[in-house]
Design an enzyme around this catalytic site. Structure first.
Site, mmCIF file in Angstrom:
data_model
loop_
_atom_site.group_PDB
_atom_site.id
_atom_site.type_symbol
_atom_site.label_atom_id
_atom_site.label_comp_id
_atom_site.label_asym_id
_atom_site.label_seq_id
_atom_site.Cartn_x
_atom_site.Cartn_y
_atom_site.Cartn_z
ATOM 1 N N CYS A 1 -6.185 -3.877 -2.362
ATOM 2 C CA CYS A 1 -5.649 -4.736 -0.881
ATOM 3 C C CYS A 1 -5.046 -3.535 0.055
ATOM 4 O O CYS A 1 -5.446 -2.202 -0.326
ATOM 5 C CB CYS A 1 -4.323 -5.598 -1.203
ATOM 6 S SG CYS A 1 -3.707 -6.564 0.123
ATOM 7 N N GLU B 1 -8.916 -8.967 -5.003
ATOM 8 C CA GLU B 1 -8.162 -8.422 -5.956
ATOM 9 C C GLU B 1 -8.250 -8.895 -7.299
ATOM 10 O O GLU B 1 -8.623 -9.845 -7.541
ATOM 11 C CB GLU B 1 -6.591 -8.822 -5.519
ATOM 12 C CG GLU B 1 -5.680 -8.343 -6.325
ATOM 13 C CD GLU B 1 -4.729 -9.131 -7.040
ATOM 14 O OE1 GLU B 1 -4.820 -10.200 -6.772
ATOM 15 O OE2 GLU B 1 -4.340 -8.945 -8.219
ATOM 16 N N HIS C 1 0.420 -2.651 -5.195
ATOM 17 C CA HIS C 1 1.731 -3.088 -5.406
ATOM 18 C C HIS C 1 2.436 -2.231 -6.211
ATOM 19 O O HIS C 1 3.608 -2.316 -6.426
ATOM 20 C CB HIS C 1 1.863 -4.763 -5.791
ATOM 21 C CG HIS C 1 1.344 -5.554 -4.823
ATOM 22 N ND1 HIS C 1 -0.061 -6.146 -5.147
ATOM 23 C CD2 HIS C 1 1.607 -6.060 -3.852
ATOM 24 C CE1 HIS C 1 -0.262 -6.867 -3.986
ATOM 25 N NE2 HIS C 1 0.718 -6.915 -3.144
ATOM 26 N N ASP D 1 -10.362 -10.687 7.622
ATOM 27 C CA ASP D 1 -9.538 -10.783 6.136
ATOM 28 C C ASP D 1 -9.023 -12.337 6.065
ATOM 29 O O ASP D 1 -8.718 -13.113 6.941
ATOM 30 C CB ASP D 1 -8.020 -10.218 6.277
ATOM 31 C CG ASP D 1 -8.125 -8.676 6.335
ATOM 32 O OD1 ASP D 1 -9.239 -8.032 5.355
ATOM 33 O OD2 ASP D 1 -7.499 -7.904 6.999
ATOM 34 N N CYS E 1 -7.053 -11.849 -1.219
ATOM 35 C CA CYS E 1 -6.185 -11.118 -2.740
ATOM 36 C C CYS E 1 -5.382 -12.398 -3.343
ATOM 37 O O CYS E 1 -5.453 -13.479 -2.799
ATOM 38 C CB CYS E 1 -5.080 -10.180 -2.438
ATOM 39 S SG CYS E 1 -4.633 -10.206 -0.435
ATOM 40 N N ILE F 1 -8.909 -1.545 2.372
ATOM 41 C CA ILE F 1 -8.958 -2.719 2.731
ATOM 42 C C ILE F 1 -8.433 -2.885 4.052
ATOM 43 O O ILE F 1 -8.366 -3.953 4.696
ATOM 44 C CB ILE F 1 -7.889 -3.665 1.732
ATOM 45 C CG1 ILE F 1 -8.806 -3.546 0.376
ATOM 46 C CG2 ILE F 1 -7.786 -5.022 2.314
ATOM 47 C CD1 ILE F 1 -10.342 -3.867 0.142
ATOM 48 N N GLY F 2 -7.797 -1.566 4.758
ATOM 49 C CA GLY F 2 -7.361 -1.619 6.103
ATOM 50 C C GLY F 2 -6.448 -0.963 6.330
ATOM 51 O O GLY F 2 -6.329 0.050 6.988
ATOM 52 N N GLU G 1 -4.747 -19.971 -0.588
ATOM 53 C CA GLU G 1 -3.599 -20.651 -0.605
ATOM 54 C C GLU G 1 -3.442 -21.686 0.242
ATOM 55 O O GLU G 1 -2.684 -22.784 0.195
ATOM 56 C CB GLU G 1 -2.777 -19.378 -0.138
ATOM 57 C CG GLU G 1 -1.592 -19.931 0.233
ATOM 58 C CD GLU G 1 -0.840 -18.845 1.209
ATOM 59 O OE1 GLU G 1 -1.000 -17.421 0.924
ATOM 60 O OE2 GLU G 1 -0.087 -19.064 2.213
#
Ligand code: GLN
Ligand code: ZN
Length: 758
Positions: free
Chosen positions: A730, A669, A698, A603, A647, A435-436, A609
């Site tokens: 992620c 995600e 995570h 991204d 994500c 993802i980067g 959100e």
């Protein structure tokens, strides 16, 4: 008139909590060290708030990881996989729920984490099941109340209310209505309140932020019966709502049997008059008049003009507070030694916001004359921001006026582009990518610190970052990843890095805000029109491309995320700021393309959100958010492949818009939800390519080949394999190389298994 606060930033001026947590997790410091740090931070924070003139200090707003997780522990809601019988280490149980592993106890998969309302704070999602049994399982809140009292503070405990707790929880693999758990939950709250009353607590703040959401009737009705049960003769409940307007929950909120109501009077200013008409005469009304979600100074004179008649009417029944917890703003503007004075004069952080409250309260109770100097200084600051030439750039205004629908449209449709891209890149089935970001090691951070401090010259810093890129590319070559990335070594943060290179942005030195657990971000401040003086990523991406024959993926942060994770201007619509950023990104993308970068990821993890909390406002938001993304990317050739990444998002209700973004590839995600989040894509028959994350970045646990094969097989049942990519959930910046290499090796291995069975 009483002054109070709903919650205070937890980390400490130097992020002491972060470092204590991370040392504990790594095993370089023991639990005592962590708990002592936490204790001393609480004491310091209460002290600051008391000094600021508050009548109470909040207790229970502090958490080692997350306050929703604290609530789960208090309520004894610990999923079976974390229960390890007698003698289990409670602290480590808590961290295993949050992160999957801790210094003691068996590693397992962590609880889900998701965004707290429309903020960038993440909470640990309570897991709910038909047989979930609640009981008072932790005395932590009570202990902290004692702690505050012993130190001479007047504590106002803060509880997450039972309805919001259930609403935020998630039922896993069962079909039942979580609201049915309410009767089992309430007795625990009653018990907690009884204990608090026994400790001599006068007021308890009970947060029900879901009151600003569209609630089903059953939930609205449940409020009344719940609060009838929670009613207590021995202490006063202050019911707190925040992050928006109450709207159709207004009468409900006003009529609950509680002693006081707190409202977000920044976002909900318009409806305060209606609340005044509905509030019974014995209730306290706490007005959150200082913005807890942004860092501009409050226009004190304007707020006073509005408040004075309300104060006349309510007298002592009027309390003042910030609009919401100050968890979402940085700690102290006083620590900012590098911001220029003009800009600094426009801002207020948590500590300064408490000062604003005190000035307001003094002006109301003793007359404006008693704080004349402070009010005059405030007026001058507000005026200077409104008129500053630093805020407006005519060239940006011109480009904004020149935006046409054609600028939002790629030259060809996805199927045509896909053909051109397949010809150019010849990628195998199930292409692998990441993802980067790759690990932000100690060395990288040190090099950046030294560079910023002037102890490392530009050439040496660049050489150090190039060495990191070289290493990342080598590792990816060895692993056999199909689409490598440069690893983002040179980026402190995916938003700050770009903001630093754009005009209209400013940066703080210590303006940290908690994102999740020990992770903090330093959101930039967008104070003026945005433009791009120079190319931002071309040199790094071109260097990375020069090291490999594989197509190097360029990496940018999208306009919505740039906006969402910054403190933004409140003097123009968010849409306009997003479009200004999109124009700057468009130029960057065309420069990358010209430099030979054929795959570019933009991204947008904050896309979802950004959705307003109320459904009625979704359409307008989604329209401009999709347009901003398209404005950024639509200038490229057919054979340039645009990726986007998101994500923590649920996609069900926004699939048409996700498709309308028209990225060639989207990575999402999905592993924590066991590919559940992918269902929306298959149900919608999403037409472009998708990379569903196959492992949770995570967690430090190394994913097995089997688990990833299984996940991709599940995905392949719903999505044609020709349109599937294989990637982690992620970016990997928070991990260590020792975790990343075996994890990605397993991922590549899993891909081989998949290809062999097709
Ligand atoms: N490219 C970013 C990274 O890998 C994406 C991070 C994110 O989505 N939060 O770090
Ligand atoms: Zn992500």
């Amino acid at each position: 008139m009483r002054l109070h606060n709903l919650g205070f930033p937890r980390m400490g001026a130097n992020r002491e909590l972060k470092f204590a947590l991370e040392s504990y997790w790594k095993g370089t410091a023991d639990a005592d060290n962590l708990l002592t740090t936490a204790y001393s931070l609480r004491q310091q924070h209460w002290n600051v708030q008391q000094q600021a003139g508050l009548d109470f200090v909040p207790v229970g707003d502090f958490a080692l990881y997350d306050h929703v997780l604290n609530t789960s522990l208090m309520l004894g809601n610990i999923p079976p996989r974390f229960q390890q019988g007698q003698g289990a280490n409670e602290l480590d149980q808590y961290f295993r729920m949050a992160r999957g592993r801790a210094p003691t106890g068996e590693p397992t998969f962590a609880c889900e984490m998701t965004k707290w309302f429309d903020t960038n704070y993440h909470y640990i999602v309570p897991e709910l099941a038909a047989d979930t049994d609640f009981h008072l399982a932790s005395t932590q809140l009570l202990d902290q109340v004692k702690e505050a009292k012993a130190a001479g503070f007047n504590p106002k405990p803060v509880l997450l209310g039972p309805l919001s707790y259930l609403w935020l929880g998630k039922v896993k693999g069962q079909d039942f209505d979580k609201l049915e758990l309410l009767p089992r939950l309430l007795p625990v709250y009653v018990e907690v309140l009884q204990y608090l009353a026994a400790l001599g607590v006068e007021w308890v703040q009970i947060d029900e932020p879901i009151l600003v959401l569209d609630l089903p009737l059953a939930w609205q009705n449940a409020f009344e019966s719940a609060y009838n049960q929670l009613q207590s003769r021995n202490l006063n409940l202050l019911l707190a709502s925040y992050f928006g307007e109450l709207r159709d929950n207004l009468r409900l909120a006003c009529n609950l049997p509680v002693a006081g109501l707190h409202l977000d009077a920044v976002r909900g200013r318009e409806e305060v008059a209606r609340v005044l008409d509905n509030l019974s005469p014995y209730k306290v009304l706490s007005l959150g008049v200082v913005d807890g979600r942004n860092l501009w100074k409050t226009d004190l004179n304007a707020v006073l003009a509005w408040l004075e008649p309300i104060h006349q009417r309510l007298g002592e029944r009027l309390w003042l507070a910030p609009s919401c917890s100050l968890l979402h703003v940085p700690l102290d503007l006083g620590l900012e030694t590098t911001l220029d004075t003009e800009l600094k004069n426009w801002l207020a952080f948590a500590v300064q916001k408490l000062d604003e409250l005190r000035i307001l309260s003094q002006a109301l109770t003793q007359g404006r004359g008693s704080v004349r100097t402070a009010l005059e200084a405030n007026h001058a600051a507000i005026e200077s921001r409104q008129t500053s030439t630093r805020v407006h750039n005519p060239a940006v205004a011109q480009r904004m006026a020149d935006i046409t629908p054609a600028l939002l449209q790629r030259a060809s449709t996805y199927p045509e582009r896909a053909k051109a891209q397949q010809q150019r890149f010849e990628l195998p089935l199930y292409p692998t990518t990441t993802i980067g970001s790759f690990p932000q090691t100690q060395e990288i951070r040190k090099a950046r610190r030294d560079f910023k401090a002037g102890q490392l010259d530009t050439a040496s810093y660049h050489a150090a970052m190039q060495a990191e890129i070289r290493y990342a590319v080598e590792v990816q070559e060895q692993l056999g990843l199909d689409v490598p990335v440069h690893g983002e070594a040179e980026r402190n943060d995916m938003v700050e890095y770009f903001g630093e290179q754009l005009a209209g942005y400013a940066f703080t030195r210590l303006g940290w805000v908690q994102s999740y657990g020990s992770r903090c971000v330093k959101p930039p401040i967008i104070y003026g029109d945005v433009s791009r003086p120079l190319a931002m990523t071309v040199e790094w991406s071109a260097y990375a491309q020069s090291l490999t024959a594989k197509p190097m993926k360029g990496m940018l942060t999208g306009p919505v995320t740039m906006l969402q994770w910054s403190f933004v201007r409140d003097d123009q619509p968010r849409r306009d700021t997003a479009f200004q950023i999109a124009l700057a990104l468009r130029d960057e993308i065309l420069d990358l393309e010209a430099a030979g970068i054929g795959i570019i990821q933009v991204d947008e993890p904050a896309f979802r959100e950004g959705l307003p909390l109320r459904k009625t406002e979704w359409k307008a938001y989604l329209q401009w958010a999709v347009e901003a993304f398209r404005l950024s990317v639509a200038g490229v050739r057919d054979d340039t492949q645009i990726h986007t990444h998101m994500c923590y998002s649920e996609f069900n209700d926004i699939m048409p818009e996700i498709a309308a973004m028209d990225a060639d590839v989207i990575t999402i995600e999905t592993s924590r939800s066991d590919m559940e989040l992918l269902e929306a894509f298959s149900e919608f028959a999403y037409p472009n390519e998708i990379g569903p994350g196959v492992y949770d970045i995570h967690s430090p646990n190394i994913p097995t080949v089997d688990s990833m094969v299984r996940m991709m097989q599940k995905a392949s049942r719903d999505i044609p394999p020709q349109r599937l990519w294989v990637n982690p959930d992620c970016g990997l910046k928070t991990r260590q190389w020792a975790e990343v290499i075996p994890a990605l090796a397993n991922m590549v291995e899993a891909t081989k298994v998949l290809r062999s069975v097709v």
